[in-house]
Scaffold this active site. Structure first.
Site, PDB file in Angstrom:
ATOM      1  N   SER A 298       0.797  -1.233   0.000  1.00 32.95           N
ATOM      2  CA  SER A 298       0.000   0.000   0.000  1.00 32.95           C
ATOM      3  C   SER A 298       0.825   1.277   0.000  1.00 32.95           C
ATOM      4  CB  SER A 298      -0.938   0.005   1.215  1.00 32.95           C
ATOM      5  OG  SER A 298      -1.885  -1.029   1.109  1.00 32.95           O
ATOM      6  N   THR A 299       2.134   1.183   0.202  1.00 32.72           N
ATOM      7  CA  THR A 299       2.953   2.397   0.120  1.00 32.72           C
ATOM      8  C   THR A 299       2.979   2.954  -1.305  1.00 32.72           C
ATOM      9  OG1 THR A 299       4.960   1.075  -0.205  1.00 32.72           O
ATOM     10  CG2 THR A 299       4.412   1.729   2.055  1.00 32.72           C
TER      11      THR A 299
END
Length: 571
Positions: A298-299
């Site tokens: 998700s970064t």
């Protein structure tokens, strides 16, 4: 005896006397002739023979350059040591001092004599490398024929395990084997010189005649890291690995203005001053910050949101319906943690919605997301020159491969290093500019490249700030007195049968302070085995403690400080 006989006897004695005189004269002449020959015809030859027995060519050891941090604190220095060696052909195995010699060498008389016997036809063997000067002086004091002492240098690392993955180490001959020591071997290594010396029968130097070849010292090297921040990051990362029983971890801290690496730490680590316990696997040697890749999860969502804003189809207020909490893409179900309903772009980052970024990615041009990823440095060597640096993986995904396009948008199907991920977040801290990262201290920043409009970068930065606030997934990354923006990531690890259900990589990437960014940092913890494994639970607290301490060390003014009176009212 008659007179005639007497005269004959006298004549015989006189002849013999003259014969003796002639022989003596001839001998004296021969001696004189030989002396004349030695002094005239053979003088050069005799001088060479004499010199060969007393003159020797000795090496002038070169001092390897020092490695220091950005403030001049030593990270790698060369200390004088001595090497004891032997010419077995000159060594007397009946010498009374053999027992003392063996003790100084850390062995016993029997073992020493066996070694000498094994190499008795050789003219050179090492007895012990890198002895202390005091021990070497004791060996010299024994005055043993065939035993010699030479001076050399040994590398010493004051920061020990704290900076070892970055600095690396040398071998016994002073050659770089890992890290910066290897990458800058030619720069650091000096060139030994030669000199002519006169030595006595015991091999002791009694006179320096002249220099034959000048010695050239190695060049010093100043790294970009700040040793204070390095210690802080190492301590916090080690504590997190122990607390969460993780396999390994890495952290990278960048200067947001220059791209310089202010800290780069890894776990597990080792002491370069004593490498006897490294083990056969050598797992501790890797600088995971540049050599290990992982799926960033998700970064990547802030970069996908940036691509959406740059496409012109979306604005921060655009609402995406993520109901019912999942979406089917060509038979694959992509889920959120729960049904978040309608979310604007900022809330997609806040809630880390997989469904939201999937809908955005599939609605854009097939290369829109990948182009942003590539422009910020993913899928390519970051150019630090560090040995073993990995480029990661950034695949080309055809338009029809909808599942791969969707999963790439939230960080699956590609691979990055911690350093690459930190560099990818630089545009959010610099108004859309990306700079080359550097392990060396820079006199001036390298030229930057614009990868996104300043307005877009600032908009996404404000969205990431909500991640560390109430309702966000990275609340534990918050730092008192400072505004923090960032993004959590929790990725399933790939096992032999696909993605493992019980193995994770926990990540947090962030920027601080939001008002005037100074630091970009990434924390990656591999396979935490405790009850907590989410990036917001494992990696975010490490970010908070390290970056908070770094901002205070660097005297960065708080941008979210509340007076004591205000804090009391809030309570």
């Amino acid at each position: 005896m008659s007179d005639e006989q007497v005269l004959q006897a006298r004549a015989a004695r006189g002849w013999r006397l003259w014969l003796v005189f002639v022989l003596l004269f001839l001998i004296a002449g021969a001696v004189a002739a030989k002396m004349l020959s030695l002094n005239v015809q053979e003088q050069a030859f005799l001088k060479r023979q004499g010199d060969a027995r007393i003159l020797r060519t000795a090496v002038i050891p070169a001092h390897r350059g020092m490695i220091s941090d950005r403030n001049g604190q030593p990270l790698s220095v060369s200390a004088p040591v001595s090497t004891v060696w032997m010419n077995p052909k000159e060594f007397d195995r009946q010498n009374a001092s053999i027992t003392k010699l063996a003790g100084l060498l850390g062995t016993d008389k029997t073992a020493l004599l066996k070694r000498v016997a094994r190499f008795q036809k050789k003219q050179f063997i090492y007895l012990k490398r890198q002895m202390t000067p005091i021990q070497a002086a004791q060996v010299e004091a024994l005055d043993m024929p065939g035993v010699y002492v030479d001076r050399e240098y040994k590398r010493f690392y004051p920061a020990a395990e704290v900076a070892t993955h970055l600095v690396g180490f040398t071998n016994v001959d002073g050659k770089g084997q890992e890290g910066i020591e290897l990458a800058f071997q030619d720069w650091l290594q000096g060139v030994p010189g030669k000199k002519l010396v006169m030595r006595d029968l015991l091999g002791r130097t009694v006179k320096h005649i002249r220099e034959l070849e000048p010695m050239s010292q190695g060049h010093d090297l100043q790294l970009s890291i700040d040793l204070r921040l390095q210690y802080l990051a190492y301590r916090e990362l080690k504590a997190a690995v122990q607390a969460h029983k993780a396999d390994s971890a890495a952290m990278v801290v960048l200067d947001a203005h220059t791209g310089e690496v202010l800290a780069m730490v890894n776990q597990p680590s080792y002491n370069p001053n004593d490498r006897s316990n490294l083990g056969a696997g050598m797992e501790s040697l890797r600088n995971r910050g540049v050599t290990d890749t992982f799926e960033p999860g998700s970064t990547m969502k802030p970069l996908t949101i940036a691509a959406a804003l740059m496409s012109g189809k979306y604005s921060p207020s655009t609402v995406i319906d993520t109901s019912p909490g999942y979406i089917r893409v060509k038979g694959k179900t992509i889920r959120d943690h729960r049904n978040y309903g309608e979310l604007d772009l900022g809330l997609i980052i806040t809630k880390s919605s997989n469904v939201g970024v999937t809908k955005l990615a599939l609605a854009m041009h097939e290369d829109a997301v990948r182009n942003v990823f590539q422009n910020v440095g993913l899928g390519q060597i970051s150019g630090t020159g560090f040995p073993g640096e990995q480029a990661g993986v950034l695949p080309f995904v055809p338009k029809k491969r909808l599942v791969e396009r969707a999963t790439m948008a939230y960080g699956y199907g590609l691979a990055v290093t911690p350093l690459q991920l930190a560099q990818a977040y630089l545009p959010f801290a610099s108004g859309g500019l990306v700079r080359p990262v550097s392990l060396l201290k820079l006199d001036r920043p390298e030229p930057s490249t614009r990868v996104m409009p300043e307005k877009v970068a600032n908009q996404v930065l404000r969205m990431m700030e909500t991640v560390t606030q109430t309702g966000g997934t990275g609340r534990r990354a918050a730092i008192e007195g400072y505004r923090v923006a960032g993004k959590t990531g929790t990725v399933h690890k790939v096992g032999s049968g696909g993605y493992a259900d019980d193995q994770y990589v926990s990540i947090f990437a962030g920027v601080a302070p939001v008002d005037n960014p100074e630091i970009v940092a990434v924390v990656m913890v591999d396979n935490p085995k405790g009850q907590e494994y989410y990036g917001g639970e494992v990696a975010a607290p490490v970010f908070s403690r390290v970056v908070g301490g770094a901002l205070r060390m660097l005297n960065v003014a708080p941008d979210n400080w509340q007076p004591a009176s205000s804090q009391m009212v809030m309570k």
